[in-house]
Design a protein around this motif. Structure first.
Motif, PDB file in Angstrom:
ATOM      1  N   ALA A  62      22.934 -18.906  -7.646  1.00 28.62           N
ATOM      2  CA  ALA A  62      24.069 -19.584  -8.282  1.00 28.62           C
ATOM      3  C   ALA A  62      24.668 -20.646  -7.390  1.00 28.62           C
ATOM      4  O   ALA A  62      25.409 -21.508  -7.861  1.00 28.62           O
ATOM      5  N   TYR A  63      24.345 -20.622  -6.148  1.00 30.48           N
ATOM      6  CA  TYR A  63      24.988 -21.476  -5.162  1.00 30.48           C
ATOM      7  C   TYR A  63      24.750 -22.973  -5.338  1.00 30.48           C
ATOM      8  O   TYR A  63      25.681 -23.752  -5.187  1.00 30.48           O
ATOM      9  N   PRO A  64      23.549 -23.459  -5.657  1.00 29.30           N
ATOM     10  CA  PRO A  64      23.301 -24.910  -5.673  1.00 29.30           C
ATOM     11  C   PRO A  64      24.200 -25.709  -6.610  1.00 29.30           C
ATOM     12  O   PRO A  64      24.460 -26.879  -6.353  1.00 29.30           O
ATOM     13  N   LYS A  65      24.704 -25.122  -7.681  1.00 28.67           N
ATOM     14  CA  LYS A  65      25.517 -25.901  -8.614  1.00 28.67           C
ATOM     15  C   LYS A  65      26.892 -26.260  -8.053  1.00 28.67           C
ATOM     16  O   LYS A  65      27.586 -27.078  -8.617  1.00 28.67           O
ATOM     17  N   THR A  66      27.284 -25.678  -6.921  1.00 29.82           N
ATOM     18  CA  THR A  66      28.579 -25.988  -6.331  1.00 29.82           C
ATOM     19  C   THR A  66      28.526 -27.235  -5.456  1.00 29.82           C
ATOM     20  O   THR A  66      29.557 -27.817  -5.148  1.00 29.82           O
ATOM     21  N   GLY A  67      27.350 -27.617  -5.025  1.00 25.12           N
ATOM     22  CA  GLY A  67      27.213 -28.791  -4.170  1.00 25.12           C
ATOM     23  C   GLY A  67      27.606 -28.542  -2.727  1.00 25.12           C
ATOM     24  O   GLY A  67      27.671 -29.467  -1.935  1.00 25.12           O
ATOM     25  N   GLY A  68      27.860 -27.300  -2.376  1.00 28.03           N
ATOM     26  CA  GLY A  68      28.249 -26.965  -1.007  1.00 28.03           C
ATOM     27  C   GLY A  68      27.056 -26.657  -0.132  1.00 28.03           C
ATOM     28  O   GLY A  68      25.916 -26.952  -0.483  1.00 28.03           O
ATOM     29  N   GLN A  69      27.318 -26.043   0.989  1.00 24.39           N
ATOM     30  CA  GLN A  69      26.268 -25.734   1.950  1.00 24.39           C
ATOM     31  C   GLN A  69      26.185 -24.229   2.171  1.00 24.39           C
ATOM     32  O   GLN A  69      27.167 -23.609   2.580  1.00 24.39           O
ATOM     33  N   LEU A  70      25.030 -23.650   1.891  1.00 24.91           N
ATOM     34  CA  LEU A  70      24.778 -22.247   2.177  1.00 24.91           C
ATOM     35  C   LEU A  70      24.348 -22.143   3.631  1.00 24.91           C
ATOM     36  O   LEU A  70      23.379 -22.775   4.043  1.00 24.91           O
ATOM     37  N   VAL A  71      25.089 -21.389   4.417  1.00 27.21           N
ATOM     38  CA  VAL A  71      24.792 -21.291   5.844  1.00 27.21           C
ATOM     39  C   VAL A  71      23.838 -20.135   6.120  1.00 27.21           C
ATOM     40  O   VAL A  71      22.837 -20.293   6.818  1.00 27.21           O
ATOM     41  N   SER A  72      24.128 -18.958   5.535  1.00 25.76           N
ATOM     42  CA  SER A  72      23.312 -17.789   5.832  1.00 25.76           C
ATOM     43  C   SER A  72      23.529 -16.712   4.785  1.00 25.76           C
ATOM     44  O   SER A  72      24.554 -16.693   4.094  1.00 25.76           O
ATOM     45  N   SER A  73      22.572 -15.800   4.685  1.00 27.71           N
ATOM     46  CA  SER A  73      22.723 -14.619   3.834  1.00 27.71           C
ATOM     47  C   SER A  73      21.953 -13.474   4.475  1.00 27.71           C
ATOM     48  O   SER A  73      20.984 -13.711   5.219  1.00 27.71           O
ATOM     49  N   ASN A  74      22.391 -12.263   4.203  1.00 27.68           N
ATOM     50  CA  ASN A  74      21.742 -11.108   4.809  1.00 27.68           C
ATOM     51  C   ASN A  74      22.081  -9.854   4.030  1.00 27.68           C
ATOM     52  O   ASN A  74      23.171  -9.742   3.462  1.00 27.68           O
ATOM     53  N   VAL A  75      21.149  -8.912   4.007  1.00 27.31           N
ATOM     54  CA  VAL A  75      21.371  -7.574   3.459  1.00 27.31           C
ATOM     55  C   VAL A  75      21.111  -6.585   4.591  1.00 27.31           C
ATOM     56  O   VAL A  75      20.067  -6.646   5.242  1.00 27.31           O
ATOM     57  N   ILE A  76      22.064  -5.708   4.829  1.00 30.06           N
ATOM     58  CA  ILE A  76      21.923  -4.695   5.878  1.00 30.06           C
ATOM     59  C   ILE A  76      21.881  -3.331   5.205  1.00 30.06           C
ATOM     60  O   ILE A  76      22.917  -2.809   4.795  1.00 30.06           O
ATOM     61  N   PRO A  77      20.688  -2.745   5.053  1.00 26.24           N
ATOM     62  CA  PRO A  77      20.615  -1.404   4.465  1.00 26.24           C
ATOM     63  C   PRO A  77      21.032  -0.343   5.483  1.00 26.24           C
ATOM     64  O   PRO A  77      20.738  -0.460   6.669  1.00 26.24           O
ATOM     65  N   ARG A  78      21.740   0.645   5.013  1.00 23.70           N
ATOM     66  CA  ARG A  78      22.188   1.767   5.838  1.00 23.70           C
ATOM     67  C   ARG A  78      22.803   1.322   7.161  1.00 23.70           C
ATOM     68  O   ARG A  78      22.310   1.664   8.238  1.00 23.70           O
ATOM     69  N   PRO A  79      23.883   0.545   7.115  1.00 20.99           N
ATOM     70  CA  PRO A  79      24.496   0.071   8.362  1.00 20.99           C
ATOM     71  C   PRO A  79      25.102   1.223   9.162  1.00 20.99           C
ATOM     72  O   PRO A  79      25.562   2.211   8.589  1.00 20.99           O
ATOM     73  N   HIS A  80      25.080   1.074  10.459  1.00 17.97           N
ATOM     74  CA  HIS A  80      25.721   2.058  11.331  1.00 17.97           C
ATOM     75  C   HIS A  80      27.220   2.087  11.020  1.00 17.97           C
ATOM     76  O   HIS A  80      27.810   1.053  10.678  1.00 17.97           O
ATOM     77  N   ALA A  81      27.843   3.225  11.136  1.00 14.32           N
ATOM     78  CA  ALA A  81      29.260   3.375  10.796  1.00 14.32           C
ATOM     79  C   ALA A  81      30.148   2.425  11.607  1.00 14.32           C
ATOM     80  O   ALA A  81      31.127   1.890  11.087  1.00 14.32           O
ATOM     81  N   ASP A  82      29.803   2.199  12.869  1.00  9.56           N
ATOM     82  CA  ASP A  82      30.601   1.287  13.702  1.00  9.56           C
ATOM     83  C   ASP A  82      30.492  -0.157  13.212  1.00  9.56           C
ATOM     84  O   ASP A  82      31.468  -0.897  13.218  1.00  9.56           O
ATOM     85  N   LEU A  83      29.302  -0.556  12.771  1.00  8.40           N
ATOM     86  CA  LEU A  83      29.119  -1.908  12.256  1.00  8.40           C
ATOM     87  C   LEU A  83      29.900  -2.074  10.952  1.00  8.40           C
ATOM     88  O   LEU A  83      30.595  -3.071  10.767  1.00  8.40           O
ATOM     89  N   ALA A  84      29.804  -1.102  10.077  1.00  6.57           N
ATOM     90  CA  ALA A  84      30.541  -1.174   8.811  1.00  6.57           C
ATOM     91  C   ALA A  84      32.047  -1.240   9.057  1.00  6.57           C
ATOM     92  O   ALA A  84      32.753  -2.012   8.415  1.00  6.57           O
ATOM     93  N   ARG A  85      32.538  -0.480   9.994  1.00  5.85           N
ATOM     94  CA  ARG A  85      33.960  -0.493  10.322  1.00  5.85           C
ATOM     95  C   ARG A  85      34.382  -1.853  10.880  1.00  5.85           C
ATOM     96  O   ARG A  85      35.464  -2.350  10.579  1.00  5.85           O
ATOM     97  N   MET A  86      33.532  -2.472  11.685  1.00  4.84           N
ATOM     98  CA  MET A  86      33.842  -3.763  12.272  1.00  4.84           C
ATOM     99  C   MET A  86      33.872  -4.863  11.201  1.00  4.84           C
ATOM    100  O   MET A  86      34.761  -5.719  11.199  1.00  4.84           O
ATOM    101  N   LEU A  87      32.936  -4.846  10.267  1.00  6.74           N
ATOM    102  CA  LEU A  87      32.875  -5.867   9.234  1.00  6.74           C
ATOM    103  C   LEU A  87      33.945  -5.689   8.176  1.00  6.74           C
ATOM    104  O   LEU A  87      34.466  -6.658   7.637  1.00  6.74           O
ATOM    105  N   LEU A  88      34.241  -4.456   7.845  1.00  2.94           N
ATOM    106  CA  LEU A  88      35.157  -4.193   6.739  1.00  2.94           C
ATOM    107  C   LEU A  88      36.506  -3.832   7.285  1.00  2.94           C
ATOM    108  O   LEU A  88      37.498  -3.914   6.722  1.00  2.94           O
TER     109      LEU A  88
END
Length: 88
Positions: A62-88
């Protein structure tokens, strides 16, 4: 939480467009929204691995129709609890 999906964009409008597509495409929940600086915005969703993967793919598609710049994307399956706490 089974997976975390992230999309980073340059600009608020593209980030919101990607987030809207992500939430409509799969059974995911918005977990966070970070303004990194220099116009970088990261949207974070959470859910099961398949749903998060589908959501991130939909956000990228869906991103290209905005005309902006996509910098990065990522999926992290089963994140460590410390990582999830830091991000959220």
């Amino acid at each position: 939480m089974q997976a975390i999906g992230l999309i980073e964009t340059r600009g608020l409008t593209p980030a919101l467009e990607a987030l809207d597509a992500m939430c409509k495409a799969a059974n995911v929940r918005m977990a966070g929204f970070k303004r990194v600086g220099s116009g970088l915005i990261t949207v974070i969703v959470e859910g099961d691995v398949a749903a998060v993967t589908a959501a991130v793919d939909a956000g990228i598609a869906a991103y290209p129709k905005t005309g902006g710049q996509l910098v990065s994307s990522n999926v992290i399956p089963r994140p460590h609890a410390d990582l999830a706490r830091m991000l959220l």
